[in-house]
Design an enzyme around this catalytic site. Structure first.
Site, PDB file in Angstrom:
ATOM      1  N   HIS A  21      -6.645   3.745  -8.451  1.00 40.40           N
ATOM      2  CA  HIS A  21      -7.089   4.442  -9.660  1.00 40.40           C
ATOM      3  C   HIS A  21      -7.440   3.427 -10.749  1.00 40.40           C
ATOM      4  CE1 HIS A  21      -5.608   8.635  -8.578  1.00 40.40           C
ATOM      5  NE2 HIS A  21      -5.174   7.874  -7.597  1.00 40.40           N
ATOM      6  N   ASP A 119      -6.133  10.408 -16.285  1.00 40.70           N
ATOM      7  CA  ASP A 119      -6.032  10.672 -14.855  1.00 40.70           C
ATOM      8  C   ASP A 119      -5.246  11.959 -14.634  1.00 40.70           C
ATOM      9  OD1 ASP A 119      -6.299  10.193 -12.095  1.00 40.70           O
ATOM     10  OD2 ASP A 119      -5.944   8.055 -12.353  1.00 40.70           O
TER      11      ASP A 119
END
Length: 325
Positions: A21, A119
């Site tokens: 990520h 996120d």
């Protein structure tokens, strides 16, 4: 994100604590910084120190903000990303991530921002940002198809009575009006489920985090392109009733230096022995560690010769398979 292309924004970014990520978030930060926007890239000290160096031309636009994780029982010392943990310890990292609420409130109180790009894990951030007059966008490193199978934010949060088993989950959902043979595999979902352990009432499910994050944000950014999955991207607009922005596949733009990177030199030497267009590249992800069985099956089924690399930072590996028949 701005009607006038000359308007320069201050955008904060808070990725989940996993390098699968962190790296795409960094690539998106570099893309936006190249347009003149100012980026505050927020993560823990150890994660920021392990990120690839950014081009010198972008250093004036990207500011790395280090915030400390709170101590959490059962989370090993110095564990700041999924790379530092076995799979059964990752839920504790999510609990620690939830402890970043106060540092983020302090940051918002002392910083003038236009947007925060977050996120799935920080499902609590949207309402906090809204209280400070800051818009939020959820950046999905996953393709639109993955999000489409979860459905609306409410369905992701609370589940669907028609899909109680993994076998039911891989069927095309009832809210999909077009035909598609592409879908998550039972193998993938089984592996993901096996890596998730319940650790108590504080452990919020990933699907709930995802749905709550999308519900609270002002826009959704997807690492995809319209040419690749137009139907799924259009479906997300219907499901979310908010802007869905494909930003490209964001391939890593790290420049390899043969003199400084012995691993890349070895890979390059192997590639140079083969004809152009004769090599198949298979990406396992930043932290995936294939089992011996999986490696063997790839070697037997894919190509006569295959050079495999996976992971990084001392936790990955490499292997060359040659098949004689």
């Amino acid at each position: 994100m701005a009607e006038n292309g000359d308007v320069k924004l201050h955008i904060a970014m808070l990725p989940w604590l996993a390098f699968g990520h962190l790296i795409p978030f960094l690539e998106l930060a570099k893309l936006m910084a190249s347009k003149g926007h100012n980026i505050s890239f927020i993560s823990t000290p150890r994660n920021i120190d392990r990120l690839p160096k950014i081009p010198q031309t972008l250093t004036q636009f990207i500011n790395f903000i280090k915030i400390n994780l709170p101590e959490v029982e059962n989370l090993p010392e110095n564990a700041e990303s999924t790379r530092d943990l076995p799979a059964n310890k990752v839920p504790y990292l999510k609990i620690a991530c939830d402890g970043l609420r106060k540092p983020m409130v302090d940051f918002l109180n002392n910083t003038s921002l236009d947007w925060i790009i977050c996120d799935f894990a920080t499902y609590w951030l949207g309402p906090i940002a809204a209280e400070h007059g800051v818009r939020t966008a959820y950046f999905s490193i996953y393709p639109a198809l993955f999000l489409g199978f979860y459905g609306s934010p409410e369905t992701a949060m609370h589940g669907d009575a028609d899909r109680e088993t993994l076998e039911e989950f891989i069927k095309l959902p009832k809210w999909v009006s077009f035909e598609s043979e592409v879908r998550p595999s039972l193998f993938q979902l089984t592996r993901v489920r096996n890596n998730k352990l319940t650790v108590g009432v504080q452990n919020v499910k990933d699907s709930y985090r995802l749905g709550a994050t999308i519900r609270a944000c002002d826009a959704v950014i997807v690492r995809s392109i319209l040419d690749f999955e137009p139907d799924w991207l259009n479906l997300l607009k219907e499901l979310y009733q908010k802007p869905v922005i494909p930003v490209g596949l964001l391939p890593t733009t790290v420049n390899h230096d043969d003199n400084d990177n012995a691993s890349w030199l070895e890979t390059k030497q192997w590639l140079d022995k083969h004809e152009k267009g004769s090599v198949v590249y298979i990406a396992f992800g930043t932290e995936t560690k294939p089992s011996q069985y999986e490696l063997t099956q790839l070697a037997l089924r894919c190509v006569p010769e295959i050079y495999l690399t996976w992971g990084g930072e001392g936790r990955g590996g490499k292997m060359v398979f040659q098949r004689s028949t």
